[in-house]
Design a protein around this motif. Structure first.
Motif, PDB file in Angstrom:
ATOM      1  N   GLN A 285      -5.055   4.519  -4.028  1.00  0.00           N
ATOM      2  CA  GLN A 285      -4.876   4.637  -2.332  1.00  0.00           C
ATOM      3  C   GLN A 285      -4.220   5.420  -1.964  1.00  0.00           C
ATOM      4  O   GLN A 285      -4.426   5.599  -0.569  1.00  0.00           O
TER       5      GLN A 285
ATOM      6  N   SER B 282      -4.350   0.523   0.900  1.00  0.00           N
ATOM      7  CA  SER B 282      -4.331  -1.085   1.448  1.00  0.00           C
ATOM      8  C   SER B 282      -3.279  -1.218   2.953  1.00  0.00           C
ATOM      9  O   SER B 282      -3.262  -2.463   3.160  1.00  0.00           O
TER      10      SER B 282
ATOM     11  N   ASP C 111      11.529  -1.990  -1.314  1.00  0.00           N
ATOM     12  CA  ASP C 111      10.228  -3.290  -0.951  1.00  0.00           C
ATOM     13  C   ASP C 111      11.495  -4.403   0.241  1.00  0.00           C
ATOM     14  O   ASP C 111      11.461  -4.908   0.928  1.00  0.00           O
TER      15      ASP C 111
ATOM     16  N   GLY D 190       1.501   3.050   0.148  1.00  0.00           N
ATOM     17  CA  GLY D 190       0.031   1.999   0.034  1.00  0.00           C
ATOM     18  C   GLY D 190      -0.778   2.348   1.591  1.00  0.00           C
ATOM     19  O   GLY D 190      -1.262   0.948   1.612  1.00  0.00           O
TER      20      GLY D 190
ATOM     21  N   PHE E 259       2.081  -7.052   2.560  1.00  0.00           N
ATOM     22  CA  PHE E 259       1.254  -6.209   3.087  1.00  0.00           C
ATOM     23  C   PHE E 259       0.295  -7.124   4.516  1.00  0.00           C
ATOM     24  O   PHE E 259      -0.206  -7.009   5.919  1.00  0.00           O
TER      25      PHE E 259
ATOM     26  N   LYS F 125       2.189   0.346  -7.741  1.00  0.00           N
ATOM     27  CA  LYS F 125       1.373   0.451  -7.486  1.00  0.00           C
ATOM     28  C   LYS F 125       1.068  -0.007  -6.135  1.00  0.00           C
ATOM     29  O   LYS F 125       0.099   0.224  -5.276  1.00  0.00           O
ATOM     30  N   THR F 126       2.030  -0.257  -5.282  1.00  0.00           N
ATOM     31  CA  THR F 126       1.891  -0.803  -3.341  1.00  0.00           C
ATOM     32  C   THR F 126       2.924   0.605  -3.339  1.00  0.00           C
ATOM     33  O   THR F 126       3.792   0.085  -1.803  1.00  0.00           O
TER      34      THR F 126
ATOM     35  N   GLN G 235       4.210  -6.534  -2.373  1.00  0.00           N
ATOM     36  CA  GLN G 235       2.903  -7.602  -2.662  1.00  0.00           C
ATOM     37  C   GLN G 235       2.478  -8.168  -0.935  1.00  0.00           C
ATOM     38  O   GLN G 235       1.314  -8.453   0.043  1.00  0.00           O
TER      39      GLN G 235
END
Length: 561
Positions: free
Chosen positions: A491, A445, A367, A442, A404, A438-439, A401
């Motif tokens: 996803q 998303s 990330d 993704g 994005f 969770k991402t 998050q």
């Protein structure tokens, strides 16, 4: 029918006959098919006609039959699904050709089997040659553990070995290879790399990221004939799988000049059966700029003008660069590559590449690596203004998050590989914990934020087979069978979205959306026929679907039947 009506019908029939008589005959017709065109103006059709390399008409079987002439080749699709050819947006294509002949370690399910296969290869390896390739995966061992040189030294006393982990960010070297490379306990870790050491400080044989090159530079260069053989192997394999275009990405520090020369030779001979777009290392921007090369420069078969850069490593090797430490390695956040240190250097490269009109494709997995890349792209845009740059982040696996929206605002393309999700999903939560996954990968998303996707495989890191990529994108069912309803199922993307990203999306990622990526009149006739209708079967059966026929530029390059 009145006399007037009859006259109108006769005149219309005569006009249609005249048009048909004056129309040139098609070289190829594909008819009686279920065409999914990826063209939103006409998503479905039954047939298409081709003259030369290009599609000239798409429509009903009756419409297209008007293009038939005495020399027209007609392929009866037998009501099978017909798609644009797949465009793999991220491969190591020549490496894939070599790997088809290298030692295969991906499915070696124990250290003993790993060593046995290497020992068997050593018995048949000529003196002076190295054992390469491998694509091993220690996560398949029980318990998972990194191999060391002691595992393979007894079976390779006189043969240098340099076999890579399947993610391409970690290699195992035996003692012979370490000796040839001069790697000892006194050798320092290079910037952006790690030499794994035992309790006494001696190298274990595992080299990560930039450290891989310490041994890799000692591997003898391949001859012209070996390169040519590898390219042909890769091209034949791609044709069987319906991959009509590939985008070849340079590995860390890898010069693809020899590959380009081989592809050029095959193009001259009419043997380049996949279209290839090559991305050289970003640090080579000046070489292309001096020649006036810009993005997507070349012919319809072979193009250059893209540049590849590594921001970090991989999740599997714990070298992807994160804001927070690894859950299973609390003192480690990963590595920024040597090329990213200092950031002022890569910023300068990006500015110069942008001035020259070259496309930049940045490998970023963690990330923070992704966030830093977006920062750099944003600086270029702020200083140089808006433009059609089509920046790409290769892999884009673990987004924060907050990024994005930035991804979408900067119009960065997400060049992603869905198979990695069902592969890494076996163990990724152990690496980064329940919140960060969770991402992870993704895809939903990214699409929902308006980001363009381009699908690929990262072959040889993952299989080149597009059916496995589609299966992964649609089901997210991990390879260990533990997530049959999908790992991070929110996803998932739809089959239609996956096909579009794998054809038109990948074409857009190389500035070729007006040339290929859909079955549209005027575009290149890159077409595949499948054994089954992907839209009619259970998604779990997608991996069983085969390519029956592959057409590139109107020429049949693979026909199963």
């Amino acid at each position: 029918m009145t006399a007037r009506s009859l006259l109108v019908v006769l005149l219309l029939a005569m006009k249609l006959l005249s048009v048909a008589q004056n129309r040139p005959a098609a070289d190829l017709i594909i008819t009686n098919g279920k065409l999914y065109t990826v063209d939103r103006s006409r998503p479905r059709a039954e047939a298409l006609a081709v003259i030369g390399e290009r599609i000239v008409a798409v429509g009903t079987a009756t419409d297209i039959d008007q293009w038939r002439g005495p020399g027209t080749r007609v392929i009866d699709a037998r009501e099978r699904l017909v798609l644009p050819g797949f465009n793999d947006a991220h491969t190591h294509f020549m490496d894939g050709g070599f790997q088809l002949d290298n030692v295969q370690l991906k499915d070696a399910d124990s250290p003993q089997e790993f060593a046995r296969r290497i020992g068997e290869r050593a018995r048949h390896t000529p003196k002076g040659e190295w054992i390469l390739g491998g694509d091993w995966d220690e996560e398949k061992w029980n318990p998972p553990q990194l191999p060391g040189k002691e595992l393979i030294d007894p079976v390779t006393p006189h043969t240098p070995v340099l076999v890579n982990r399947y993610d391409g960010h970690e290699v195992l070297a035996n003692s012979m290879a370490l000796k040839l490379a001069g790697i000892t306990a006194q050798t320092p870790d290079p910037p952006g790399g790690t030499i794994l050491r035992d309790a006494q400080g001696n190298p274990t044989g595992i080299l990560k990221d930039a450290a891989m090159d310490l041994a890799g530079r000692k591997v003898p260069t391949f001859s012209h004939d070996r390169l040519l053989h590898a390219a042909k192997r890769a091209l034949n394999y791609a044709a069987v799988l319906g991959v009509t275009s590939v985008q070849e990405m340079a590995g860390m520090g890898e010069d693809l000049g020899d590959n380009i020369r081989i592809y050029g030779e095959l193009q001259e001979r009419g043997e380049l059966t996949s279209r290839i777009y090559v991305a050289q290392p970003l640090e080579r921007w000046q070489d292309e700029a001096k020649l006036g090369i810009r993005h997507a420069y070349g012919s319809s078969r072979l193009q250059v003008g893209a540049l590849k850069m590594f921001a970090d490593g991989s999740l599997g090797s714990r070298t992807a660069y994160f804001f927070q430490p690894y859950s299973d390695d609390p003192k480690n956040r990963g590595l920024l590559t040597e090329g990213m240190q200092p950031l002022s250097k890569v910023r300068s490269w990006l500015m110069n590449a942008d001035d020259a009109g070259l496309q930049v494709c940045m490998h970023a997995i963690g990330d923070q690596a992704i966030s830093i890349t977006l920062d750099l792209f944003g600086e270029v845009q702020r200083l140089h203004g808006d433009g059609d740059r089509r920046w790409r982040i290769e892999h884009a696996q673990h987004l924060a998050q907050k990024d994005f929206d930035r991804f979408a605002a900067l119009k960065v393309i997400a060049s992603v590989q869905p198979y990695h999700a069902i592969d890494d999903g076996r163990w990724a939560e152990r690496r980064i914990g329940p919140e960060r996954i969770k991402t992870t990968y993704g895809f939903r998303s990214l699409l929902d934020h308006g980001v363009r996707l381009a699908l690929g495989t990262d072959w040889t890191v993952a299989p080149l087979n597009p059916m496995l990529t589609l299966y992964a994108a649609v089901t997210r069912a991990t390879l260990d069978g533990k997530n049959p309803d999908g790992w991070v199922p929110e996803q998932k993307i739809t089959l239609a979205e996956a096909i579009e990203a794998y054809t038109l999306g990948s074409a857009y990622a190389e500035f070729q959306e007006n040339e290929k990526g859909s079955l549209t009149p005027g575009k290149l006739a890159d077409v595949i026929i499948l054994s089954d209708d992907l839209f009619a079967i259970n998604p779990k059966n997608i991996p069983d679907v085969k390519v029956v026929t592959t057409v590139v530029g109107g020429r049949v390059v693979w026909n199963k039947e």
